[in-house]
Design a protein around this motif. Sequence first.
Motif, PDB file in Angstrom:
ATOM      1  N   ILE A  62     -39.723  10.757 -24.488  1.00  0.00           N
ATOM      2  CA  ILE A  62     -39.853  12.187 -24.192  1.00  0.00           C
ATOM      3  C   ILE A  62     -40.437  12.892 -25.423  1.00  0.00           C
ATOM      4  CG2 ILE A  62     -38.671  14.285 -23.448  1.00  0.00           C
ATOM      5  CD1 ILE A  62     -36.460  12.522 -22.321  1.00  0.00           C
ATOM      6  N   PRO A  63     -41.742  13.046 -25.483  1.00  0.00           N
ATOM      7  CA  PRO A  63     -42.358  13.711 -26.644  1.00  0.00           C
ATOM      8  C   PRO A  63     -42.020  15.198 -26.699  1.00  0.00           C
ATOM      9  CG  PRO A  63     -43.984  13.313 -24.936  1.00  0.00           C
ATOM     10  CD  PRO A  63     -42.729  12.634 -24.484  1.00  0.00           C
ATOM     11  N   GLY A  64     -42.063  15.748 -27.888  1.00  0.00           N
ATOM     12  CA  GLY A  64     -41.776  17.167 -28.056  1.00  0.00           C
ATOM     13  C   GLY A  64     -41.068  17.431 -29.363  1.00  0.00           C
ATOM     14  N   LYS A  65     -40.611  18.672 -29.553  1.00  0.00           N
ATOM     15  CA  LYS A  65     -39.975  19.058 -30.810  1.00  0.00           C
ATOM     16  C   LYS A  65     -38.644  18.331 -31.038  1.00  0.00           C
ATOM     17  CE  LYS A  65     -42.042  23.658 -31.154  1.00  0.00           C
ATOM     18  NZ  LYS A  65     -41.789  25.132 -31.256  1.00  0.00           N
ATOM     19  N   ILE A  66     -37.870  18.166 -29.938  1.00  0.00           N
ATOM     20  CA  ILE A  66     -36.588  17.465 -30.071  1.00  0.00           C
ATOM     21  C   ILE A  66     -36.826  16.026 -30.502  1.00  0.00           C
ATOM     22  CG2 ILE A  66     -34.551  16.639 -28.829  1.00  0.00           C
ATOM     23  CD1 ILE A  66     -34.737  19.085 -27.058  1.00  0.00           C
ATOM     24  N   HIS A  67     -37.831  15.392 -29.903  1.00  0.00           N
ATOM     25  CA  HIS A  67     -38.191  14.013 -30.270  1.00  0.00           C
ATOM     26  C   HIS A  67     -38.575  13.941 -31.737  1.00  0.00           C
ATOM     27  CE1 HIS A  67     -41.227  10.900 -30.990  1.00  0.00           C
ATOM     28  NE2 HIS A  67     -40.535  10.155 -30.129  1.00  0.00           N
ATOM     29  N   ASP A  68     -39.447  14.883 -32.160  1.00  0.00           N
ATOM     30  CA  ASP A  68     -39.934  14.871 -33.535  1.00  0.00           C
ATOM     31  C   ASP A  68     -38.787  15.073 -34.532  1.00  0.00           C
ATOM     32  OD1 ASP A  68     -42.446  14.525 -32.496  1.00  0.00           O
ATOM     33  OD2 ASP A  68     -42.993  16.661 -32.646  1.00  0.00           O
ATOM     34  N   PHE A  69     -37.828  15.957 -34.180  1.00  0.00           N
ATOM     35  CA  PHE A  69     -36.710  16.220 -35.098  1.00  0.00           C
ATOM     36  C   PHE A  69     -35.799  15.003 -35.232  1.00  0.00           C
ATOM     37  CE2 PHE A  69     -32.240  17.509 -35.634  1.00  0.00           C
ATOM     38  CZ  PHE A  69     -32.318  18.075 -36.902  1.00  0.00           C
TER      39      PHE A  69
END
Length: 419
Positions: A98-105
């Motif tokens: 699931i790509p996105g800001k939560i993934h990146d954090f």
Amino acid sequence: MILLIIIPVYISLNLYILHRVHKWLTACSERFHSRKFAVPYIVSYSLLALSLLFAFLLPSSELQVLVKRISNYWLGTFAYILIFIAVADILRLVLKKIPGKIHDFFFSKVGYVFVGILLTALIGGISAYGIVHSNIVKVKPYEVTIRKNCGDNRDLKVVLVADLHLGYSVGNGQMQRMVKKINDQNADLVVFAGDIFDNEYEAVQNPDRIAKTLAGIKSRYGSFGVFGNHDVTERLLGGFSVASQAKEMRDPRFEEFVKKAKIRILDDEVMLIDDAFYLVGRKDAQKPGDGTKNRIEPEVILSGLDKAKPIIVLEHQPKQLKELETSGADMQLCGHTHDGQMFPGNLTVKLMWENACGYLKKGNLHSIVTSGVGVWGPAMRVGTDCEIWMSFEPCLYKSMNQETVQQNGRKKELVRDDS
């Protein structure tokens, strides 16, 4: 035999935890890469993980008692470490897709460190809460109606106690708290539904003092009890028995103790109390204490009783509800389940028992199961309570004239005999 499976699994899970925690620590700081940290860390963790084995192998002594207590605290903490790390790893697998800001954090170094700190705080907080909460005894009131003549008794107050598990984790302090709660109830009858001990008599700290504390219980008709599956002499490793079934015998000192504590044990026996109601005590279904699995069936032990009088059945495990109801029993009072003792056990235990904890009406049978006063294995209570049950039972007469009265802030229906 089961230990041959459990031990390798336990070792593998600890290696998994050891690796995951070390990986998080090295992400927190480069200092944790050094041998000066790694060696003490591995040694300290290994001592905690192996405390169960050390407690099993050590001879009876103050050191053994200390190690056993540490191992009981560790068992609970270990369970929550494993649960939280497993959940975190599963979430990481999900978030990978699931790509996105939560993934990146969460896949950044800062996010990895943050999650580790959060999990450490949760595990420490829950464990500390569980330890403290296991020392608090609560009173759970419940009112049931038995539509039978109970002699001169218009109502009957019965205190249900179970699963003391006297031993390394439960001692005189918990018994004093329990006895005070019981005596505050002004009970007619006090019953103990098994597992008074935690298998090893040597584990009971200052048994004479504890027996004296229990002998201080006050009630109109006295204290009665049955033995449970842990009231046999067995050596346990991590809660699992290492004895053969043929050796599941009760230590004679268990029976001497309950006599000093003024608890009358009913071993597949029937007691007619005050010519008003029956108290039936059944042997444990799993371990009767004589090396067999023999106990009298409901239809046999209840045959010949005056069914016009209330029949209260006391046993350790909440089994054979249908058979008891068919045989004429009015109440079944049990323990054994601990209500799962620790979350999420309090959810899964409901899948295993018809009445896992609390109150259940099955036909004319009232089933009450208490989560118990003591603890087994982990010295923690999370999501469950250490408790006694105060069962308030209106005893109804033959006349059908009813009146509602108020007592102790609760309503109850009584049938008055105008004759």
